[in-house]
Design an enzyme around this catalytic site. Structure first.
Site, PDB file in Angstrom:
ATOM      1  N   GLY A  35       0.842  -1.097  -0.059  1.00 33.48           N
ATOM      2  CA  GLY A  35       0.037   0.050   0.055  1.00 33.48           C
ATOM      3  C   GLY A  35       0.965   1.380  -0.109  1.00 33.48           C
ATOM      4  O   GLY A  35       2.035   1.068   0.461  1.00 33.48           O
ATOM      5  N   ASP A  36       0.415   2.397  -0.401  1.00 31.16           N
ATOM      6  CA  ASP A  36       1.309   3.567  -0.638  1.00 31.16           C
ATOM      7  C   ASP A  36       2.110   3.964   0.532  1.00 31.16           C
ATOM      8  O   ASP A  36       3.111   4.069   0.668  1.00 31.16           O
ATOM      9  CB  ASP A  36       0.715   4.493  -1.816  1.00 31.16           C
ATOM     10  CG  ASP A  36      -0.430   5.119  -0.549  1.00 31.16           C
ATOM     11  OD1 ASP A  36      -1.055   4.541  -0.194  1.00 31.16           O
ATOM     12  OD2 ASP A  36      -0.585   6.351  -0.819  1.00 31.16           O
ATOM     13  N   TYR A  94      -5.324  -6.351  -3.576  1.00 28.47           N
ATOM     14  CA  TYR A  94      -5.190  -5.787  -5.090  1.00 28.47           C
ATOM     15  C   TYR A  94      -4.318  -6.709  -5.620  1.00 28.47           C
ATOM     16  O   TYR A  94      -3.330  -7.286  -5.187  1.00 28.47           O
ATOM     17  CB  TYR A  94      -4.778  -4.223  -4.881  1.00 28.47           C
ATOM     18  CG  TYR A  94      -3.209  -4.176  -4.341  1.00 28.47           C
ATOM     19  CD1 TYR A  94      -2.205  -3.904  -5.378  1.00 28.47           C
ATOM     20  CD2 TYR A  94      -2.843  -4.181  -3.180  1.00 28.47           C
ATOM     21  CE1 TYR A  94      -0.874  -3.735  -5.016  1.00 28.47           C
ATOM     22  CE2 TYR A  94      -1.526  -3.837  -2.606  1.00 28.47           C
ATOM     23  CZ  TYR A  94      -0.690  -3.603  -3.708  1.00 28.47           C
ATOM     24  OH  TYR A  94       0.665  -3.424  -3.290  1.00 28.47           O
ATOM     25  N   TYR A 108      -8.613  -3.788  -7.607  1.00 30.53           N
ATOM     26  CA  TYR A 108      -8.871  -3.878  -6.238  1.00 30.53           C
ATOM     27  C   TYR A 108      -9.949  -4.392  -5.598  1.00 30.53           C
ATOM     28  O   TYR A 108     -11.325  -4.646  -6.047  1.00 30.53           O
ATOM     29  CB  TYR A 108      -8.857  -2.348  -5.754  1.00 30.53           C
ATOM     30  CG  TYR A 108      -7.644  -1.719  -5.995  1.00 30.53           C
ATOM     31  CD1 TYR A 108      -6.876  -1.582  -4.996  1.00 30.53           C
ATOM     32  CD2 TYR A 108      -7.575  -0.852  -7.011  1.00 30.53           C
ATOM     33  CE1 TYR A 108      -5.593  -0.749  -5.217  1.00 30.53           C
ATOM     34  CE2 TYR A 108      -6.395  -0.133  -7.308  1.00 30.53           C
ATOM     35  CZ  TYR A 108      -5.475   0.034  -6.428  1.00 30.53           C
ATOM     36  OH  TYR A 108      -4.321   0.704  -6.404  1.00 30.53           O
ATOM     37  N   ARG A 110     -11.541  -3.793  -1.863  1.00 27.42           N
ATOM     38  CA  ARG A 110     -11.082  -3.030  -0.548  1.00 27.42           C
ATOM     39  C   ARG A 110     -12.583  -2.542   0.152  1.00 27.42           C
ATOM     40  O   ARG A 110     -12.550  -1.927   1.068  1.00 27.42           O
ATOM     41  CB  ARG A 110     -10.320  -2.201  -0.725  1.00 27.42           C
ATOM     42  CG  ARG A 110     -10.723  -0.882  -1.345  1.00 27.42           C
ATOM     43  CD  ARG A 110      -9.776   0.077  -2.215  1.00 27.42           C
ATOM     44  NE  ARG A 110      -8.646   0.275  -1.385  1.00 27.42           N
ATOM     45  CZ  ARG A 110      -7.524   0.887  -1.958  1.00 27.42           C
ATOM     46  NH1 ARG A 110      -7.865   1.325  -3.269  1.00 27.42           N
ATOM     47  NH2 ARG A 110      -6.540   1.223  -1.219  1.00 27.42           N
ATOM     48  N   GLY A 235       8.758  11.677 -12.739  1.00 33.95           N
ATOM     49  CA  GLY A 235       9.128  10.413 -13.471  1.00 33.95           C
ATOM     50  C   GLY A 235      10.671  10.599 -13.803  1.00 33.95           C
ATOM     51  O   GLY A 235      11.482  10.813 -12.944  1.00 33.95           O
ATOM     52  N   ALA A 264       7.428   3.354  -7.021  1.00 34.03           N
ATOM     53  CA  ALA A 264       8.671   4.119  -7.133  1.00 34.03           C
ATOM     54  C   ALA A 264       8.588   5.524  -6.390  1.00 34.03           C
ATOM     55  O   ALA A 264       9.657   5.961  -5.798  1.00 34.03           O
ATOM     56  CB  ALA A 264       8.705   4.804  -8.722  1.00 34.03           C
ATOM     57  N   ASP A 266       6.445   5.986  -3.835  1.00 37.12           N
ATOM     58  CA  ASP A 266       6.577   5.745  -2.431  1.00 37.12           C
ATOM     59  C   ASP A 266       7.903   5.582  -1.654  1.00 37.12           C
ATOM     60  O   ASP A 266       8.275   5.896  -0.705  1.00 37.12           O
ATOM     61  CB  ASP A 266       5.870   4.542  -2.102  1.00 37.12           C
ATOM     62  CG  ASP A 266       4.574   4.180  -2.813  1.00 37.12           C
ATOM     63  OD1 ASP A 266       3.803   5.540  -3.030  1.00 37.12           O
ATOM     64  OD2 ASP A 266       3.943   3.405  -2.982  1.00 37.12           O
TER      65      ASP A 266
END
Length: 308
Positions: A35-36, A94, A108, A110, A235, A264, A266
């Protein structure tokens, strides 16, 4: 429990962790947890070690998967004294699918996740007082999205009190359109940014939500909300940092390979915060964030081995 000045800085990271299934493309799935905000918590802890106390703040069930999550977090060195377990609940799930370029898509499950009840239970007052004793609080747009409206209101009230006591609030926009209805996201993100000291947005997410014409428009809007420090991730384009009205541009070193871009941003956030909380300058923090994120996108999954 209050933390005195002699102890390491403490941060509460608020959000949701789910069961992660990685579609390997052969009819088989690899299971993990992610999870983030959890990803950020893990990478922050790995980078800072005992120099920062990292507390994950969420709600889980009392099932075997929830128990496995707790055990994994504790093995990573995260504090779990801010995790509430709700009897009869089970965590969300997920699935990650990636294309040939490593870009990911998600499915997902949830809707009944226990985190929806966070800051709305009999444990809320105790949790609030504990968070108020920390120096930092971190959360994301996904945190806001998965909370019920009462929980969102309680969170924003907590953040206002926290900042009035000198605490620092960090917010990662992390906008996911499927989690929001109508203009709700703009309303809640506006309220979040008004209570934010350090913002860690992604340019793509901000453009999707607000329709910004470019990076300058994003930075101007966040500065107008009152964010003192804004780190705009773009990015493979340069990373832009606005701090106290001063803008600096940082080049991004291309990754050796891109397998899976999950986490990436996170992981960048975790490494960046580990540096900033310990007093490092912005240039050092950006370099740390890029170094960790470059390792993460070269492997499958959200939480992967890194060298710091």
């Amino acid at each position: 429990m209050a933390h005195n000045a002699q102890q390491a800085p403490q941060i509460g990271i608020i959000g949701e962790c789910m069961v992660e299934l990685f579609d390997q493309g052969d009819g088989q799935c690899k299971r993990g947890f992610g999870g983030d905000t959890l990803n950020t918590a893990v990478y922050l802890r790995r980078c800072a070690l005992d120099a920062v106390g990292v507390h994950y703040v969420t709600a889980l069930g009392d099932d075997p998967l929830s128990a496995a999550m707790l055990a994994q977090w504790q093995a990573e060195g995260l504090h779990t004294d801010t995790v509430e377990q709700i009897p009869g609940s089970v965590p969300g799930l997920y699935m990650i699918q990636t294309d040939a370029d490593g870009e990911r898509s998600f499915l997902y499950w949830r809707d009944q996740a226990p985190v929806k009840q966070l800051l709305q239970t009999d444990n809320t007052d105790r949790l609030t007082e504990q968070l108020l004793s920390f120096g930092w609080i971190y959360y994301s747009g996904i945190t806001l999205a998965v909370l019920e409206q009462e929980g969102r209101n309680k969170l924003l009230e907590l953040l206002a009190r926290f900042r009035s006591r000198g605490g620092k609030v960090v917010f990662d926009g992390n906008y996911r359109p499927r989690l929001w209805a109508g203009d709700d996201a703009q309303h809640w993100f506006s309220e979040a940014y008004r209570r934010c000291d350090l913002a860690l947005p992604s340019a793509d997410d901000e453009k999707d939500l607000w329709g910004d014409a470019g990076a300058q428009a994003i930075l101007q809007r966040l500065e107008a909300f009152g964010c003192h420090e804004v780190v705009l991730k773009r990015g493979m384009e340069t990373c832009l940092v606005s701090c106290g009205g001063e803008l600096t541009e940082y080049a991004v070193t291309p990754a050796d390979k891109v397998v899976d871009t999950t986490a990436a941003g996170d992981s960048f956030n975790g490494a960046y915060l580990a540096s900033r909380i310990q007093g490092a300058g912005i240039a050092v923090a950006v370099a740390a964030g890029q170094q960790v994120a470059g390792q993460v996108i070269g492997q499958q999954g959200a939480v992967v081995p890194i060298v710091v």
